[in-house]
Design an enzyme around this catalytic site. Structure first.
Site, short mmCIF file in Angstrom:
data_model
loop_
_atom_site.label_atom_id
_atom_site.label_comp_id
_atom_site.label_asym_id
_atom_site.label_seq_id
_atom_site.Cartn_x
_atom_site.Cartn_y
_atom_site.Cartn_z
N GLY A 44 0.84 -1.19 0.00
CA GLY A 44 0.00 0.00 0.00
C GLY A 44 0.87 1.24 0.00
O GLY A 44 2.04 1.18 0.37
N GLN A 49 2.76 10.02 1.17
CA GLN A 49 4.08 9.38 1.20
C GLN A 49 4.94 9.78 0.01
O GLN A 49 6.15 9.56 0.02
CB GLN A 49 3.95 7.86 1.28
CG GLN A 49 3.42 7.39 2.62
CD GLN A 49 3.28 5.90 2.64
OE1 GLN A 49 2.28 5.35 2.20
NE2 GLN A 49 4.31 5.22 3.12
N CYS A 94 6.38 -0.13 6.84
CA CYS A 94 5.92 1.07 6.13
C CYS A 94 7.03 1.57 5.22
O CYS A 94 8.19 1.62 5.62
CB CYS A 94 5.54 2.14 7.16
SG CYS A 94 4.93 3.66 6.43
N LEU A 95 6.65 1.96 4.01
CA LEU A 95 7.63 2.51 3.07
C LEU A 95 8.28 3.78 3.61
O LEU A 95 9.42 4.09 3.28
CB LEU A 95 6.98 2.80 1.71
CG LEU A 95 6.40 1.60 0.97
CD1 LEU A 95 5.75 2.05 -0.34
CD2 LEU A 95 7.46 0.55 0.70
N HIS A 136 -3.98 1.20 7.96
CA HIS A 136 -2.62 1.75 7.91
C HIS A 136 -2.57 2.93 6.94
O HIS A 136 -2.06 4.00 7.29
CB HIS A 136 -1.65 0.64 7.48
CG HIS A 136 -0.23 1.08 7.36
ND1 HIS A 136 0.73 0.72 8.27
CD2 HIS A 136 0.41 1.86 6.44
CE1 HIS A 136 1.90 1.25 7.91
NE2 HIS A 136 1.73 1.94 6.79
N GLU A 137 -3.11 2.75 5.74
CA GLU A 137 -3.04 3.81 4.72
C GLU A 137 -3.96 4.99 5.06
O GLU A 137 -3.58 6.14 4.85
CB GLU A 137 -3.36 3.24 3.33
CG GLU A 137 -2.38 2.19 2.84
CD GLU A 137 -0.92 2.61 2.87
OE1 GLU A 137 -0.61 3.82 2.75
OE2 GLU A 137 -0.06 1.73 3.02
N HIS A 140 -2.31 7.26 7.42
CA HIS A 140 -1.40 8.20 6.74
C HIS A 140 -2.13 9.47 6.31
O HIS A 140 -1.59 10.56 6.44
CB HIS A 140 -0.78 7.56 5.48
CG HIS A 140 0.46 6.79 5.73
ND1 HIS A 140 1.60 7.36 6.26
CD2 HIS A 140 0.77 5.49 5.51
CE1 HIS A 140 2.54 6.43 6.35
NE2 HIS A 140 2.06 5.28 5.91
#
Length: 168
Positions: A44, A49, A94-95, A136-137, A140
């Site tokens: 994701g 991000q 996480c990225l 999670h997304e 963000h």
């Protein structure tokens, strides 16, 4: 290629604005996000991000062999969780917080309403892995990172590890 911003970049704490125009610029951003998500081995990615503070995210859960397929890609614009229940502990990464993974408590089922790249409304009920990815997304988009959900002890350990990593 778009660049993924990483913690502690203050932009990650910004609350993303709703998408109002569903145009070629949005489509180009979504395509770029998909490309960088695959290159970085993410399941994701949210627009914030890649330094775009809009309420847009992508999720592509891999199959049993770990492969991601474009037909499984969810392009999620202006998401809103309208129902949630159950509980699951899931090891998250996480990225924007590279090379750090930790168990996080989430809802095991969520119902989400959202729009696609053309502005069409959708509703999805997600379970387990997909439910975790949505939460999670969406976090963000609200300026929240999964490390914010750690216990104080684990959070201190994370911060200490981060400081050591950035020492020369």
């Amino acid at each position: 290629m778009l660049e993924v911003i990483t913690y502690p970049n203050p932009l990650l704490r910004q609350i993303s604005k709703p998408v109002e125009v569903f145009d070629e610029e949005l489509h180009t951003l979504l395509d770029g996000m998909y490309e960088v998500m695959l290159v970085k081995n993410g399941v994701g990615i949210s627009a914030i991000q890649v330094a775009k503070p809009i309420r847009a995210l992508l999720i592509c859960i891999p199959d049993e062999e770990g492969n991601q397929h474009k037909e499984d890609l969810l392009e999620v614009i202006n998401p809103e969780i309208i129902e949630k229940d159950g509980e699951i502990i899931f090891s998250e990464g996480c990225l924007s917080v590279p090379e750090f993974y930790e168990d996080i408590k989430r809802y095991s089922r969520v119902k989400v309403v959202y729009q696609d790249r053309f502005g069409k409304k959708h509703e999805i009920t997600a379970q387990d892995y997909l439910a975790v990815a949505f939460q999670h997304e969406i976090d963000h988009l609200n300026g929240v990172l999964f490390v914010d959900k750690l216990s104080i002890v684990k959070r201190k350990k994370f911060e200490k590890g981060l400081k050591q990593k950035h020492k020369f």
